[in-house]
Design an enzyme around this catalytic site. Structure first.
Site: not given
Length: 326
Positions: A152-154, A235, A264, A283, A285
């Site tokens: 996808g986008r990432i 995730r 988390e 978390h 990024a």
């Protein structure tokens, strides 16, 4: 007065125009420091008209207590696995989100983790800070193969950066973009096992679904190259922690770089935190000054539109109509 529950910390802690945009609504903003558990959410809801949330546990009990006053859930971010979207849909609550705002920074963070592992960055900086000069030999990225799960986008941004490093890219995605793959030399894997078998580095960029939960486990790890490095900016629940820890200890997996964990913040005895071949970040990024402002501004714009009865920029459950103000 309209009351909005704001829980995301990076929204609150990062300066930018999103603060003025939200303040300009004239709404009363109830602030909390998330991510919040169900038990922490429950006392806060009931007299709230909208959520501006991060990775808080928005479960059916939370939604049922929040009704009938709650009108809109605006997610600051992309992943909505902490939101019971099915329950929200059944209760007639639109769930909004912000695709396309953080793919650049998450892809950059993926390479931060990879380079830290392959160049032994933490070992070297720890040594020099302690007054030493210890050295380990690292590895080049050139001509290595990176496997991308989720193009996808990432995933696409990761592929672009991998090609700039002179790497080979193989990817798996159910929704394949032929044009992008052809333009950037990305090989399509017919099945996910093909990626597992080919990758020197495995980068995870898929949503958390019943199919992807604990996808990286003893069985899939056994299909990978000995000494593979796994990167996870998606995730934590995609990985079976105990199986991965065992593979890291045995050397079957050479390193694990992750920005996410299944719990988390993690407990002090989490099995991955003390392993020398792990690099775990908390978390962050997508937490850059540029990305936070984009993400927060989109989340607020979504919320304003929906609260005014207008079509939001992006909605997870578009079958649920937004309600005009009373």
């Amino acid at each position: 007065m309209t009351r909005v529950l704001l829980t995301t910390t990076s929204f609150q802690d990062t300066p930018g125009g999103h603060h003025q945009l939200l303040a300009g609504t004239g709404w009363a903003i109830v602030r909390a420091r998330g991510p919040l558990t169900e038990a922490q959410m429950l006392p806060l809801v009931g007299d709230i008209d909208a959520f501006l949330c991060g990775d808080d546990a928005i479960t059916r009990p939370v939604l049922e207590k929040a009704r009938p006053r709650l009108r809109v859930i605006s997610k600051y971010g992309i992943g909505v696995d902490k939101i019971d979207v099915k329950a929200a849909t059944a209760l007639g609550l639109p769930v909004l989100f912000t695709p396309g705002v953080n793919h650049t920074t998450v892809a950059e963070h993926t390479f931060l983790l990879l380079l830290a592992l392959e160049k032994n960055l933490l070992f070297h900086t720890d040594s020099t800070r302690a007054g030493g000069w210890k050295r380990k030999t690292g590895h080049e990225l050139l001509e290595k193969t990176i496997g991308v799960i989720g193009l996808g986008r990432i995933g696409k941004e990761v592929a672009l950066r991998a090609r700039a490093f002179g790497m080979n890219v193989i990817a798996f995605d159910v929704y394949w973009d032929d044009k992008f793959a052809a333009a950037h030399g990305v090989k399509r894997a017919a099945v996910i096992d093909e990626v597992f078998a080919a990758a020197d580095y495995l980068s995870l960029h898929t949503n958390l679904t019943p199919e992807t939960r604990e996808m990286i486990n003893g069985r899939s790890l056994a299909r990978m190259k000995p000494g593979v490095i796994i990167l996870n900016c998606a995730r934590g629940e995609i990985v079976h922690t105990a199986d991965l820890a065992a593979a890291l200890q045995s050397g079957q997996v050479a390193g694990y770089g992750a920005d996410v964990l299944e719990v988390e913040p993690p407990p002090a005895d989490h099995p991955l935190l003390k392993l020398p071949n792990c690099v775990i970040t908390p978390h962050v990024a997508s937490r850059t000054f540029e990305s936070v402002v984009r993400q927060a501004t989109t989340a607020v714009r979504n919320l304003i539109l929906a609260m005014n009865g207008e079509k939001p920029l992006a909605q997870v459950n578009p079958e649920v109509p937004v309600r005009p103000p009373a």
